[in-house]
Design a protein around this motif. Structure first.
Motif, PDB file in Angstrom:
ATOM      1  N   ARG A 195       0.702  -1.083   0.000  1.00 34.39           N
ATOM      2  CA  ARG A 195       0.019   0.091   0.267  1.00 34.39           C
ATOM      3  C   ARG A 195       1.064   1.297  -0.038  1.00 34.39           C
ATOM      4  O   ARG A 195       1.703   1.243   0.714  1.00 34.39           O
ATOM      5  CB  ARG A 195      -1.038  -0.138   1.123  1.00 34.39           C
TER       6      ARG A 195
ATOM      7  N   LEU B  55       1.368   5.107   0.924  1.00 34.68           N
ATOM      8  CA  LEU B  55       0.797   5.971   1.862  1.00 34.68           C
ATOM      9  C   LEU B  55       1.039   7.319   1.733  1.00 34.68           C
ATOM     10  O   LEU B  55       2.449   7.378   1.511  1.00 34.68           O
ATOM     11  CB  LEU B  55       0.751   5.347   3.361  1.00 34.68           C
TER      12      LEU B  55
ATOM     13  N   TRP C  72       1.184  11.586   3.562  1.00 32.62           N
ATOM     14  CA  TRP C  72       0.720  12.529   4.705  1.00 32.62           C
ATOM     15  C   TRP C  72      -0.278  13.153   4.590  1.00 32.62           C
ATOM     16  O   TRP C  72      -0.414  13.986   3.382  1.00 32.62           O
ATOM     17  CB  TRP C  72       2.094  13.121   5.281  1.00 32.62           C
ATOM     18  N   SER C  73      -1.464  13.020   5.335  1.00 35.50           N
ATOM     19  CA  SER C  73      -2.678  13.875   5.166  1.00 35.50           C
ATOM     20  C   SER C  73      -3.166  14.680   6.421  1.00 35.50           C
ATOM     21  O   SER C  73      -3.779  15.291   6.218  1.00 35.50           O
ATOM     22  CB  SER C  73      -3.663  12.836   4.758  1.00 35.50           C
ATOM     23  N   SER C  74      -2.304  14.349   7.432  1.00 38.91           N
ATOM     24  CA  SER C  74      -2.725  15.152   8.759  1.00 38.91           C
ATOM     25  C   SER C  74      -2.511  16.576   8.659  1.00 38.91           C
ATOM     26  O   SER C  74      -1.528  17.000   7.986  1.00 38.91           O
ATOM     27  CB  SER C  74      -2.171  14.381   9.942  1.00 38.91           C
TER      28      SER C  74
ATOM     29  N   GLN D  49      -1.678   4.964   9.929  1.00 42.22           N
ATOM     30  CA  GLN D  49      -2.937   5.720   9.721  1.00 42.22           C
ATOM     31  C   GLN D  49      -3.296   6.603  10.789  1.00 42.22           C
ATOM     32  O   GLN D  49      -3.626   7.800  10.949  1.00 42.22           O
ATOM     33  CB  GLN D  49      -4.323   4.775   9.478  1.00 42.22           C
TER      34      GLN D  49
ATOM     35  N   GLU E  71      -2.682   8.522   4.905  1.00 41.34           N
ATOM     36  CA  GLU E  71      -3.893   7.793   4.099  1.00 41.34           C
ATOM     37  C   GLU E  71      -3.303   7.190   2.939  1.00 41.34           C
ATOM     38  O   GLU E  71      -2.149   7.401   2.136  1.00 41.34           O
ATOM     39  CB  GLU E  71      -4.795   8.930   3.614  1.00 41.34           C
ATOM     40  N   GLU E  72      -4.097   6.228   2.410  1.00 40.65           N
ATOM     41  CA  GLU E  72      -3.725   5.246   1.176  1.00 40.65           C
ATOM     42  C   GLU E  72      -3.828   6.274   0.146  1.00 40.65           C
ATOM     43  O   GLU E  72      -4.711   6.853  -0.274  1.00 40.65           O
ATOM     44  CB  GLU E  72      -4.524   4.087   1.183  1.00 40.65           C
ATOM     45  N   CYS E  73      -2.852   6.127  -0.833  1.00 45.21           N
ATOM     46  CA  CYS E  73      -2.868   6.832  -2.183  1.00 45.21           C
ATOM     47  C   CYS E  73      -2.560   6.103  -3.509  1.00 45.21           C
ATOM     48  O   CYS E  73      -2.509   6.502  -4.689  1.00 45.21           O
ATOM     49  CB  CYS E  73      -1.921   7.973  -1.942  1.00 45.21           C
TER      50      CYS E  73
END
Length: 287
Positions: A128, A130, A132-134, A272, A277-279
């Motif tokens: 997977r 991933l 950074w989305s935070s 997570q 988040e998965e991209c």
């Protein structure tokens, strides 16, 4: 379709412009573009770039749409541009699977007498991807909640890091059945400590966990090599190290990305919680 070496300053500017929208899933290739390596190849349809390859013993790729790639052109021209036998193909899943078929066909036509057929990789690892989305601020502290210290490692830490790096490579990188030598571990570790950012966590003065970057791209930094000694797991050490690396990446204006094996659910859940988040999907094929 034509295969054209990336050579001039204008070529590298075009390569950057092409790869930036896809960099999250090809950060290692983006780092090679940034460093202006001499192993890059444009895949062009007329004057339009359809993909970029790095041709070395490991092939990294950025092929956003494999339907735009002419198989016959690759089969005809790729052998003349490949200077080394292919040992690995690494990148976004659809591109890796596409290139595996191409390299299989080339290898099969070059050698039909090998004891192990060359037209199949030994193993494929699915991951997977991933990002950074935070939006939360990452702590800048160099200690954990319990007071353990996070340090930046240098080449002087080679010997003490070696056991952790070897165990990491055995579990995450080495092909089953193929012996991993201490020399291979040292070569990899030396390259990390020379060219990348490596953090370790100490307990009572002993290094018990490590994590590092493995590619510094144009707008992204890829994190890897995350490993904690089995006796010290479930203490949040891996998370603390990844957070420290994320902080450095964000301070440098780059987005942290990483990939994790599809079956490694505990690591996926940890990332997570940290804000990833998965991209996409990633695949590495080893020969």
């Amino acid at each position: 379709m034509t295969l054209i070496p990336v050579e001039t300053p204008e070529d590298f500017l075009l390569a950057q412009q092409f790869i930036i929208p896809h960099e999250e899933t090809c950060t290692t290739l983006a780092s090679l573009v940034r460093r202006k390596t001499d192993k890059l190849i444009f895949l062009k349809n007329e004057n339009e770039i359809s993909g970029i390859l790095s041709l070395d013993s490991t092939i990294y790729h950025c092929i956003p749409d494999i339907n735009l790639i002419d198989n016959n052109s690759l089969l005809e021209n790729l052998p003349y541009l490949m200077k080394k036998p292919v040992r690995c193909i690494s990148g976004e899943t659809s591109g890796t699977e596409f290139l595996v078929e191409i390299v299989n066909s080339i290898n099969g036509s070059l050698d039909t007498t090998a004891s192990r057929p060359l037209n199949h990789p030994e193993i494929k690892y699915p991951y997977r991807m991933l990002r950074w989305s935070s939006k939360k601020i990452v702590s800048t502290s160099t200690t954990t909640e319990n007071g353990e210290e996070i340090i930046r490692c240098t080449e002087h830490d080679m010997e003490i890091l070696h056991p952790l790096q070897k165990d990491y490579m055995k579990g995450e990188v080495a092909v089953p059945g193929r012996q991993l030598t201490d020399a291979e571990v040292d070569i990899t570790l030396r390259q990390i400590l020379k060219n990348q950012l490596c953090f370790a966590l100490t307990v009572d003065g002993d290094i018990v966990a490590k994590a590092n970057t493995n590619a510094i791209g144009i707008n992204c930094i890829q994190i890897g090599g995350v490993y904690t000694h089995p006796l010290y797991r479930r203490n949040g050490y891996a998370g603390a190290l990844v957070q420290a690396l994320c902080n450095r990446a964000l301070q440098a204006g780059r987005k942290p990305v990483l990939f994790v094996k599809e079956k490694n659910t505990p690591a996926f859940n940890l990332y997570q919680k940290l804000g990833f988040e998965e991209c996409g999907r990633y695949m590495i094929a080893y020969y």
